[in-house]
Design a protein around this motif. Structure first.
Motif, short mmCIF file in Angstrom:
data_model
loop_
_atom_site.label_atom_id
_atom_site.label_comp_id
_atom_site.label_asym_id
_atom_site.label_seq_id
_atom_site.Cartn_x
_atom_site.Cartn_y
_atom_site.Cartn_z
N LEU A 61 6.87 -2.55 55.18
CA LEU A 61 7.72 -2.77 54.02
C LEU A 61 7.74 -1.53 53.12
CD1 LEU A 61 9.45 -4.68 52.31
CD2 LEU A 61 7.33 -5.50 51.23
N VAL A 62 6.54 -0.94 52.91
CA VAL A 62 6.45 0.27 52.09
C VAL A 62 7.24 1.40 52.73
CG1 VAL A 62 4.86 2.09 51.31
CG2 VAL A 62 4.22 -0.32 51.05
N ASP A 63 7.11 1.56 54.04
CA ASP A 63 7.84 2.62 54.76
C ASP A 63 9.34 2.43 54.63
OD1 ASP A 63 5.44 3.65 55.54
OD2 ASP A 63 5.49 2.83 57.59
N SER A 64 9.79 1.20 54.73
CA SER A 64 11.22 0.90 54.65
C SER A 64 11.78 1.26 53.27
CB SER A 64 11.46 -0.58 54.94
OG SER A 64 12.81 -0.92 54.74
N GLU A 65 11.07 0.87 52.21
CA GLU A 65 11.53 1.16 50.85
C GLU A 65 11.50 2.67 50.57
OE1 GLU A 65 12.91 -1.02 48.65
OE2 GLU A 65 12.83 -2.29 50.43
N THR A 66 10.46 3.34 51.10
CA THR A 66 10.36 4.79 50.91
C THR A 66 11.52 5.49 51.58
OG1 THR A 66 7.94 4.63 50.85
CG2 THR A 66 8.88 6.80 51.27
N ASP A 67 11.86 5.06 52.80
CA ASP A 67 12.99 5.67 53.52
C ASP A 67 14.30 5.47 52.77
OD1 ASP A 67 11.30 6.54 55.51
OD2 ASP A 67 11.69 4.84 56.86
N PRO A 507 0.32 4.48 42.32
CA PRO A 507 -0.93 5.26 42.33
C PRO A 507 -0.80 6.49 43.23
CG PRO A 507 -1.34 2.93 42.76
CD PRO A 507 0.13 3.11 42.85
N ALA A 508 -1.34 7.61 42.78
CA ALA A 508 -1.26 8.85 43.56
C ALA A 508 -1.90 8.68 44.93
CB ALA A 508 -1.91 9.99 42.79
N SER A 509 -2.96 7.86 44.99
CA SER A 509 -3.70 7.69 46.25
C SER A 509 -2.90 6.97 47.32
CB SER A 509 -4.99 6.91 45.98
OG SER A 509 -4.69 5.64 45.43
N SER A 510 -1.79 6.31 46.93
CA SER A 510 -1.01 5.56 47.90
C SER A 510 -0.28 6.48 48.88
CB SER A 510 0.03 4.68 47.19
OG SER A 510 1.04 5.49 46.60
N GLY A 511 -0.02 7.72 48.43
CA GLY A 511 0.69 8.67 49.27
C GLY A 511 2.20 8.46 49.29
N ILE A 512 2.69 7.44 48.57
CA ILE A 512 4.12 7.11 48.60
C ILE A 512 4.93 8.20 47.91
CG2 ILE A 512 5.88 5.47 47.83
CD1 ILE A 512 3.77 3.27 48.13
N THR A 513 4.51 8.59 46.71
CA THR A 513 5.24 9.63 45.98
C THR A 513 5.24 10.93 46.77
OG1 THR A 513 4.61 8.62 43.87
CG2 THR A 513 5.38 10.90 43.81
N ASP A 514 4.10 11.24 47.37
CA ASP A 514 3.98 12.44 48.18
C ASP A 514 4.97 12.41 49.34
OD1 ASP A 514 2.44 14.90 48.94
OD2 ASP A 514 2.00 13.71 50.71
N ARG A 515 5.09 11.26 49.97
CA ARG A 515 6.00 11.13 51.10
C ARG A 515 7.46 11.27 50.66
NH1 ARG A 515 6.45 6.01 55.31
NH2 ARG A 515 8.48 6.59 56.17
N ILE A 516 7.79 10.70 49.50
CA ILE A 516 9.16 10.81 48.99
C ILE A 516 9.52 12.26 48.69
CG2 ILE A 516 10.66 10.26 47.02
CD1 ILE A 516 9.19 7.54 46.86
N LEU A 517 8.60 12.96 48.02
CA LEU A 517 8.87 14.35 47.65
C LEU A 517 8.98 15.25 48.88
CD1 LEU A 517 6.56 14.71 44.53
CD2 LEU A 517 9.05 14.46 44.56
N LYS A 518 8.12 15.02 49.87
CA LYS A 518 8.21 15.83 51.09
C LYS A 518 9.47 15.48 51.88
CE LYS A 518 3.31 16.90 51.55
NZ LYS A 518 2.04 16.72 52.27
N GLY A 519 9.88 14.22 51.80
CA GLY A 519 11.14 13.83 52.44
C GLY A 519 12.31 14.52 51.78
N TYR A 520 12.25 14.62 50.46
CA TYR A 520 13.30 15.32 49.70
C TYR A 520 13.39 16.79 50.12
CZ TYR A 520 15.12 17.92 45.66
OH TYR A 520 15.80 18.79 44.84
N LEU A 521 12.22 17.45 50.21
CA LEU A 521 12.20 18.86 50.61
C LEU A 521 12.70 19.04 52.04
CD1 LEU A 521 8.80 20.04 49.09
CD2 LEU A 521 11.10 20.65 48.29
N ASP A 522 12.32 18.11 52.90
CA ASP A 522 12.74 18.18 54.29
C ASP A 522 14.26 18.11 54.41
OD1 ASP A 522 12.13 18.21 57.16
OD2 ASP A 522 12.90 16.16 57.14
N VAL A 523 14.86 17.20 53.63
CA VAL A 523 16.32 17.05 53.65
C VAL A 523 17.00 18.27 53.02
CG1 VAL A 523 18.23 15.70 52.69
CG2 VAL A 523 16.25 14.53 53.63
#
Length: 526
Positions: A61-67, A507-523
């Motif tokens: 669910l987290v992965d889906s919302e992050t995507d 929370p920073a420890s969740s890695g969600i924000t990190d994944r979103i930002l890296k996804g942004y840079l990748d795109v």
């Protein structure tokens, strides 16, 4: 317990029970150390995040919302794509000069928001005569390389003069030395690398820690990540958004390699209490770095104009190094900044040297090897062309704009300055509503200079030497969009306000924000 009681108890235990006791005691000590390291709230937040990850289906669910969020960001990026000829492979035959120039002009012409003064884009001046001079200087030295100062002696002359002029501007004595870098991030990386090396070689520190406020530039976090330095991030005061010197003092320990403060901070435009922190650093013999990437070429002239009275530079005895960006308020070309140290004993830890290479002896003063001679020439030309008089005039104009914004924003019902700024930046919050919604509506009106901040959520503007920035019209539009959001707090819809609101709660420890930002840079860079 008495020792004989402990001995008697141990005699009643089997070997297996003794092992269990040792493991339990070790686990308790580990948990206690983690709680001490992270704080009670952060520890249990991290624990909760870890538990959620093992719940069946939760991670999917987290992965889906992050995507979905990354997808929305990709859509917003795609809106800025240019319908021009693309080059994904080398052309079989070189493109003509005429066509190349037409393509370059078309790409530059796409910057409509920037050219009209409605987008900041990290460009700090539109001084036409100065920019002509910079282009001329860069053109003369465009094919030179700062890695070879004896082959290009003019570059060495200009570089050392830029450093000397900056040192004198910031109250450095004859012992102050420095380096010319590509920007604030490289300067900060060099400084933290130097302090880590100094602490290890002079004090034997093997678990280095860097103390800095949560308003300090993220380049300090990047430096800690790259050089394996523990971050000791301090909160700032709610009242004025400055770090408390007493909090700084309490954070110092045997592993501290340096303290950091800003002059001013990027989020709110306030200068940290440099004199008070400097006094603490000097008494405790801890290096103290002042990040004046923003204010280094602005605050000295505000001081001369009587518009700023605090000490923030080498006039404070405890300050051991400073960063000051020429390509910001120094009004120089992009890719130019200065890093200064109190003396050469500090700077030597920044240098990299090696004698093992088959290619010969190698020495590099900063992070880069080859360095563009054109940028060095452009930086030197900027300072010499403007002189004291030119910088004074620019600083007076920018401070006037800052004050005009401060009074104008304060007069708008529902808006409140987060604190009274010292220089460079100004930030405001909404009273009873999310100011980031206002920023989204302002962007829809073409204003791309409303930057979203967090912790707390607020809107920030940088004030630079931009003659096309229409302050009066900006304030009119700001008042109108604020009124709309006050009437309907969700008027902007699901824009950047929603993403920032979500990010602040994760929370920073969740890695969600990190994944979103890296996804942004990748795109962004596909």
């Amino acid at each position: 317990f008495e020792m004989d009681q402990i001995t008697s108890f141990l005699k009643t235990q089997t070997k297996l029970q003794l092992v269990e006791h040792v493991v339990a005691a070790g686990a308790c000590l580990y948990l206690a150390s983690k709680i001490k390291e992270k704080g009670v709230a952060n520890f249990f937040t991290d624990l909760a995040v870890g538990l959620v990850k093992v719940v069946p289906g939760a991670q999917n669910l987290v992965d889906s919302e992050t995507d979905k969020i990354v997808g929305k960001l990709a859509e917003s990026i795609a809106q800025h794509d240019l319908d021009l000829r693309r080059f994904n492979t080398l052309p079989s035959k070189g493109v003509s000069e005429e066509e190349l120039l037409e393509l370059l002009k078309a790409m530059r012409g796409a910057e409509t928001d920037f050219q009209t003064g409605r987008a900041f884009g990290g460009i700090y001046n539109d001084h036409h005569e100065l920019n002509k001079m910079i282009v001329a200087a860069e053109n003369i030295f465009h094919d030179s390389n700062g890695l070879f100062p004896t082959i290009f002696p003019g570059l060495r002359k200009m570089e050392t003069e830029v450093i000397r002029m900056a040192a004198n501007l910031l109250h450095g004595d004859a012992n102050v030395v420095g380096s010319l870098t590509t920007g604030g991030t490289e300067s900060i990386l060099c400084a933290i690398k130097a302090y880590r090396e100094k602490a290890e070689k002079e004090r034997g520190v093997i678990r280095p820690e860097l103390i800095f406020p949560d308003t300090a530039h993220p380049a300090f976090a990047k430096a800690c990540d790259l050089f394996k330095v523990k971050m000791v991030i301090l909160p700032v005061r709610d009242t004025d958004r400055r770090v408390d010197p007493n909090t700084v003092k309490a954070a110092i320990n045997a592993n501290t390699i340096a303290i950091v403060a800003s002059a001013p901070t990027y989020p709110h435009g306030v200068v940290d209490p440099i004199e008070e922190i400097g006094s603490i650093a000097e008494k405790m013999n801890i290096p103290f770095h002042v990040d004046a990437c923003l204010g280094g070429f602005h605050l000295p002239f505000l001081t001369k104009l009587g518009l700023f009275t605090k000490k923030f530079d080498f006039a404070v005895p405890g300050v051991t190094s400073m960063t000051a960006d020429l390509h910001k308020y120094g009004m120089g070309p992009k890719g130019t900044a200065v890093l200064l140290y109190r003396n050469s004993d500090l700077r030597k830890y920044q240098f990299y040297t090696t004698g093992y290479w088959a290619g010969g002896l190698y020495a590099s003063p900063s992070m880069t090897g080859s360095r563009a001679g054109g940028s060095i020439a452009g930086a030197w030309a900027t300072m010499v062309f403007l002189g004291d008089e030119g910088y004074m005039a620019a600083s007076k104009l920018m401070f006037g704009t800052l004050q005009q914004l401060a009074s104008g924003i304060s007069a708008i019902p529902g808006l409140k300055l987060i604190t009274q700024p010292d220089a460079c930046c100004i930030a405001f919050v909404g009273e009873g509503f999310d100011a980031l919604q206002v920023a989204d509506l302002m962007e829809k009106r073409g204003w791309k200079n409303c930057n979203r901040m967090q912790k707390p959520a607020c809107v920030q503007l940088q004030v630079a030497h931009r003659s096309k920035f229409d302050v009066a019209q900006f304030l009119v539009d700001l008042a109108e969009t604020t009124a709309v959001v006050r009437a309907d707090p969700k008027a902007a819809g699901e824009g950047m306000a929603a993403i920032y609101s979500m990010a602040e709660k994760i929370p920073a420890s969740s890695g969600i924000t990190d994944r979103i930002l890296k996804g942004y840079l990748d795109v962004m860079y596909r």
